[in-house]
Design an enzyme around this catalytic site. Structure first.
Site, PDB file in Angstrom:
ATOM      1  N   ARG A   1     -10.394 -11.516   1.320  1.00 32.51           N
ATOM      2  CA  ARG A   1     -11.268 -12.539   0.722  1.00 32.51           C
ATOM      3  C   ARG A   1     -10.602 -13.908   0.741  1.00 32.51           C
ATOM      4  O   ARG A   1     -11.280 -14.933   0.744  1.00 32.51           O
ATOM      5  CB  ARG A   1     -11.663 -12.096  -0.687  1.00 32.51           C
ATOM      6  CG  ARG A   1     -10.505 -11.977  -1.646  1.00 32.51           C
ATOM      7  CD  ARG A   1     -10.867 -11.182  -2.886  1.00 32.51           C
ATOM      8  NE  ARG A   1     -10.896  -9.741  -2.624  1.00 32.51           N
ATOM      9  CZ  ARG A   1     -11.192  -8.828  -3.545  1.00 32.51           C
ATOM     10  NH1 ARG A   1     -11.479  -9.202  -4.788  1.00 32.51           N
ATOM     11  NH2 ARG A   1     -11.198  -7.556  -3.242  1.00 32.51           N
TER      12      ARG A   1
ATOM     13  N   LYS B   1       0.844  -1.194   0.000  1.00 34.67           N
ATOM     14  CA  LYS B   1       0.000   0.000   0.000  1.00 34.67           C
ATOM     15  C   LYS B   1       0.883   1.251   0.000  1.00 34.67           C
ATOM     16  O   LYS B   1       1.946   1.242   0.621  1.00 34.67           O
ATOM     17  CB  LYS B   1      -0.883   0.018   1.256  1.00 34.67           C
ATOM     18  CG  LYS B   1      -2.060  -0.943   1.216  1.00 34.67           C
ATOM     19  CD  LYS B   1      -2.958  -0.755   2.426  1.00 34.67           C
ATOM     20  CE  LYS B   1      -4.077  -1.785   2.466  1.00 34.67           C
ATOM     21  NZ  LYS B   1      -5.061  -1.603   1.372  1.00 34.67           N
TER      22      LYS B   1
END
Ligand code: BES
Ligand code: MN
Ligand code: ZN
Length: 489
Positions: free
Chosen positions: A344, A270
């Site tokens: 996920r 990130k």
């Protein structure tokens, strides 16, 4: 915060402030009276026009008339327009003012409001106060914990007292959840969450915990949790907390929460500006812990298992790699399109295990899953995606009731092709369009045919500025929602 009751004005205990609620009726402030209580000092303030009873307005009078140092006039706004949510907000603003003034004890009475039952009023008042009475200042050397300690209510009905008792337990669980999410990622590690689960199972007879450590995860072939964990020096875990409050019933709700204790993004690191709040990425786990605490302390007659897959999404030479294929518990192969779509992956293993082994009649998952959700709904509502209209409907209703509102997005088949992979059964990214939906469709592959709802709390678990009764940072979202939902099923 404790709550006590006293039956008469005369025998009331000492407090720092006496709070008197007013509504607006026919354009004028109207005192919601009790007994023959007459606050002369208030008349002057009202006559001068200094207090108009607007919703959330308060005026402090340094009283000569009362034993209490302060007389606080609290505005509830238009009588006809009052709702439980407005009560929450108004009493939250009162508490925030008390915190500023370092007030420790207040005495007041529950307003009698046309159109609302006394239990609705009790709930709005107690919830607003308890939720606003929170601070996370453990790491501020110049501040000490100064919260409102006690509230005395004059003359509350038996039913109101019951509701207040429940509301305080639920709010404590919300604040427990907030603490977990607010604290350092280097404190709240997967191992710390394991300890929390063990502590809870010792505290409550009806609650037991099972932990899968790294070795067990390897044995079970939970390859997706293990893949995400590769860049971290801390072990992952799968935490299961089983609460049996109704052994006769076959209903069983499984609540799954994403427990990424820190999300660096992995090799798809990130950028600066996107990582600083990523201790919030176990917000789903925070919801699950808060929910388990709430239902166990209330002793709800329901069967619930909380499931938390937990790991850091770190970065180092062992990191899992974009473009590689990993196999999870379900046996499906997954191409990694982006290592930052890690939530996920760990949820996939947890959901596959839960649907196969825990005999759920429904599964609800909480996850700070996608930045796209923050773009779509901001910090106001939680995104919901579900394969079951009945479950979705019930959660929407609970959302309205608690004001932890959820808003449903579709799971149309057409979106599914965005997850196609040339080299594996499925890819963990689906491009920018409909990012929250494709993330949910990825999860859907792992729940089988169990009724399931996915709640993407990326925008609602952690907020950068406070509002009425949600402090800045962790909100403890989901606890009140699920308690309400479970009470109705
Ligand atoms: N934890 C983040 C999502 C997130 C973003 C939560 C902002 C809270 C606030 C998640 O793991 C993530 O990084 N998602 C990616 C997915 C993408 C790579 C497909 C995202 O949303 O950018
Ligand atoms: Mn991520
Ligand atoms: Zn994440």
């Amino acid at each position: 915060m404790y709550v006590k009751y006293c039956s008469s004005l005369k025998s009331r205990p000492k407090a720092d402030a006496f709070v008197v609620p007013y509504v607006i009726q026919k354009g004028k402030p109207k005192l919601l009276v009790i007994d023959s209580f007459d606050v002369r000092e208030a008349h002057t303030a009202i006559k001068c026009g200094d207090f108009t009873a607007k919703q959330g307005e308060h005026l402090t009078i340094y009283s000569k008339q009362l034993n209490e140092k302060r007389l606080v006039l609290l505005g509830l706004g238009e009588a006809k327009e009052l709702t439980v949510e407005l009560l929450r907000r108004t009493y939250a603003s009162l508490v925030k003012d008390c915190l500023k003034k370092k007030i420790e004890k207040v005495i007041t009475f529950l307003p009698d409001i046309k159109g609302l039952s006394d239990t609705q009023v009790a709930r709005g008042v107690a919830e607003g106060m308890a939720l606003a009475n929170y601070r996370f200042i453990k790491n501020k050397s110049d501040m000490k914990e100064q919260l409102l300690k006690g509230v005395y209510f004059l003359s509350a009905s038996k039913a109101a007292k019951q509701v207040i008792g429940e509301t305080l337990k639920i709010s404590d669980a919300v604040n427990f959840s907030r603490d977990l999410v607010n604290d350092n990622a280097d404190v709240v590690t997967p191992q710390y969450l394991v300890k929390c689960a063990r502590t809870m199972s010792r505290k409550y007879a009806k609650l037991s915990s099972t932990i899968f450590d790294k070795k067990r995860l390897q044995k079970e072939k939970m390859g997706l949790i293990l893949a995400v964990n590769r860049g971290s020096f801390r072990d992952p875990a799968l935490i299961m907390m089983k609460y049996r409050g109704n052994p006769k019933s076959t209903e069983h709700t499984v609540i799954v929460g994403k427990g990424v204790t820190y999300d660096t993004g992995g090799l798809n690191l990130k950028p600066t500006g996107s990582m600083e709040t990523m201790r919030c990425d176990m917000g789903g786990a925070g919801s699950v812990f808060g929910i388990m605490e709430a239902i166990a302390s209330l002793g709800l007659k329901v069967n619930v298992t909380g499931v938390v897959p937990t790991t850091e999404n770190g970065i180092d030479a062992h990191s899992y790699k974009p473009g590689d294929v990993y196999v999870g518990y379900s046996g499906k192969t997954v191409e990694i399109g982006n290592t930052d779509a890690e939530g996920r992956l760990i949820l996939a293993d947890a959901l596959a295990y839960a649907s196969k082994h825990l005999k759920p009649t429904r599964i609800i998952d909480f996850a700070t899953l996608t930045g796209a959700m923050v773009i779509a709904l901001g910090h106001v509502a939680t995104g919901m995606m579900s394969n079951d209209d009945c479950l979705a409907e019930a959660l929407s209703t609970a959302g309205e009731e608690t004001y932890e509102r959820v808003w449903r997005l579709p799971l149309f088949d057409e979106y599914r092709k965005q997850l196609k992979s040339d080299i594996a059964d499925i890819k963990n990214t689906g491009g920018r369009g409909g990012g929250s939906i494709t993330a949910a469709l990825f999860l859907k592959e792992f729940v089988g045919d169990v009724p399931w709802a996915h709640l993407d709390i990326a925008g609602t678990a952690f907020i950068s500025s406070a509002d009425e009764y949600r402090p800045k940072n962790a909100t403890g979202v989901g606890v009140r929602l699920i308690v309400e939902y479970l009470k109705k099923t």
